[in-house]
Design an enzyme around this catalytic site. Structure first.
Site, PDB file in Angstrom:
ATOM      1  N   LYS A   1      30.161 -11.544 -63.313  1.00  0.00           N
ATOM      2  CA  LYS A   1      30.562 -10.254 -62.492  1.00  0.00           C
ATOM      3  C   LYS A   1      31.169  -9.165 -63.303  1.00  0.00           C
ATOM      4  CE  LYS A   1      32.524  -9.136 -58.036  1.00  0.00           C
ATOM      5  NZ  LYS A   1      33.589  -7.967 -58.318  1.00  0.00           N
TER       6      LYS A   1
ATOM      7  N   ARG B   1      36.138  -6.957 -49.432  1.00  0.00           N
ATOM      8  CA  ARG B   1      36.920  -7.052 -48.291  1.00  0.00           C
ATOM      9  C   ARG B   1      36.794  -7.023 -46.885  1.00  0.00           C
ATOM     10  NH1 ARG B   1      41.862  -8.140 -51.404  1.00  0.00           N
ATOM     11  NH2 ARG B   1      41.146  -7.673 -53.369  1.00  0.00           N
TER      12      ARG B   1
ATOM     13  N   MET C   1      41.748 -12.347 -54.976  1.00  0.00           N
ATOM     14  CA  MET C   1      42.815 -12.865 -55.322  1.00  0.00           C
ATOM     15  C   MET C   1      43.603 -12.920 -54.041  1.00  0.00           C
ATOM     16  SD  MET C   1      42.741 -14.261 -58.282  1.00  0.00           S
ATOM     17  CE  MET C   1      44.460 -14.520 -58.498  1.00  0.00           C
TER      18      MET C   1
ATOM     19  N   CYS D   1      37.876  -7.195 -63.512  1.00  0.00           N
ATOM     20  CA  CYS D   1      39.135  -6.885 -62.946  1.00  0.00           C
ATOM     21  C   CYS D   1      39.753  -6.213 -63.900  1.00  0.00           C
ATOM     22  CB  CYS D   1      39.768  -8.405 -62.791  1.00  0.00           C
ATOM     23  SG  CYS D   1      41.491  -7.886 -62.164  1.00  0.00           S
TER      24      CYS D   1
END
EC number: 1.3.1.91
Length: 343
Positions: free
Chosen positions: A147, A242, A27, A108
């Site tokens: 996922k 990341r 996000m 999430c």
């Protein structure tokens, strides 16, 4: 050294997707501008969109969330939702827009996502996840993937993960990406839950051994192509998160090392030179410079002058009238303009 060009326009390819390496859906990170930049660094790595709430598509905001540049292929879209009918509609739209894959978010842990009854909390409802997968598969010819995590809260045993994956696989999902740590649904922020609790790669390896006919990819804590190559000895794919966003050039040699492509990687400056025409193109269509420049802040990470590069962009990209010349001026602050930068 191979100099990148802007990727050719194309429609979604017919060939099976190669998921040996992918960049995770993130996000506020993996928007269409970031994906275009990443595609200039690596031509083969599968890219994922940010998570798109299914309700946003059902309520008519289709182009805002689904539009992308065909030069991004191969690219997968991730949806968040728990209503099979809504997700079926999303899968139909994903096919119309030309995506290569549709992915369901079952990982999430954020409160906002839980309030919508999707994300990691769905691990407690394997039948519902199966219904969602089956509905998406029936609605679209695109491969449907999931996922997820290795568990949630106190439901984190090997048997729980095995049974969850088995139940969803029976409804048509043949490819799973597993974030190798469980999700705490209460008490931790999503940022904290990216680091706590500890990663358990062995659990993902165990899953692959138990389901040899399924495609199993591992996610979580992977920060180098070296690490990805090591994981690929045990699983079918690796998803990097990341690190790929904050240091995109770490993927520069992935095409050769992971996918067997010929030629050496482009330099950082080659990547920037190929990105600038895209920036100009998008600005002509109304996009502000800082919508794109924020994604290149990490391009010169580890190179002398990288801090000056980031500072110049941060101080100037948002100013009225700012254009691609800001990136050129910032690059001049990097040693040799980045022409001989190495990964």
């Amino acid at each position: 050294m191979t100099r990148p060009t802007q990727p050719d326009h194309q429609t979604a390819p017919e060939a099976a997707i190669d998921r040996r390496l992918s960049v995770a859906p993130m996000m506020d990170c993996t928007d269409r501008y970031a994906r275009f930049l990443l595609r200039l660094v690596t031509g083969k790595t599968l890219l994922y969109t940010e998570m798109v709430p299914a309700a946003a598509i059902v309520h008519g905001r289709v182009d805002l969330f689904l539009a992308f540049d065909p030069r991004e292929h191969p690219v997968a879209i991730q949806f968040g939702g728990s209503d099979p009918r809504e997700l079926a509609e999303c899968a139909r739209w994903a096919h119309r827009y030309g995506y290569d894959e549709v992915n369901l978010n079952v990982g999430c842990p954020s409160d906002r996502v839980q309030s919508g009854r999707f994300g990691a909390c769905l691990m407690a409802e394997p039948d519902r996840v199966g219904d969602c997968v089956a509905a998406m598969a029936d609605a679209s010819p695109l491969p449907v993937t999931v996922k997820t995590r290795i568990g949630i809260d106190n439901m984190d045993s090997w048997a729980f993960l095995r049974d969850f994956v088995g139940a969803v696989a029976e409804r048509g999902c043949r490819s799973f990406t597993i974030h190798a740590r469980k999700a705490w649904l209460q008490g931790l922020s999503p940022k904290q839950n990216r680091e706590i609790p500890a990663l358990d790669y062995d659990r993902v390896y165990q899953l692959k051994a138990a389901f040899p006919d399924l495609e199993i990819a591992v996610n979580g804590g992977v920060t180098s192509v070296d690490a990805a190559c090591a994981h690929l000895q045990r699983v079918d794919g690796v998803m990097i998160g990341r690190e790929a966003y904050h240091n995109p050039y770490m993927l520069a040699d992935a095409d050769r090392r992971i996918f067997g492509a010929e030629g050496g990687p482009p330099s950082r400056r080659d990547v920037l030179d190929a990105y600038l025409p895209f920036v100009e193109e998008q600005m002509r269509q109304g996009a502000p410079l800082n919508a794109m420049s924020r994604h290149v802040l990490g391009l010169f990470q580890g190179v002398p002058g990288a801090r000056a590069w980031r500072r110049y962009i941060s101080e100037n990209a948002h100013l009225p009238g700012a254009g691609p010349d800001v990136l050129e001026a910032a690059a001049a602050r990097v040693q040799d303009g980045g022409h001989r930068a190495a990964g």
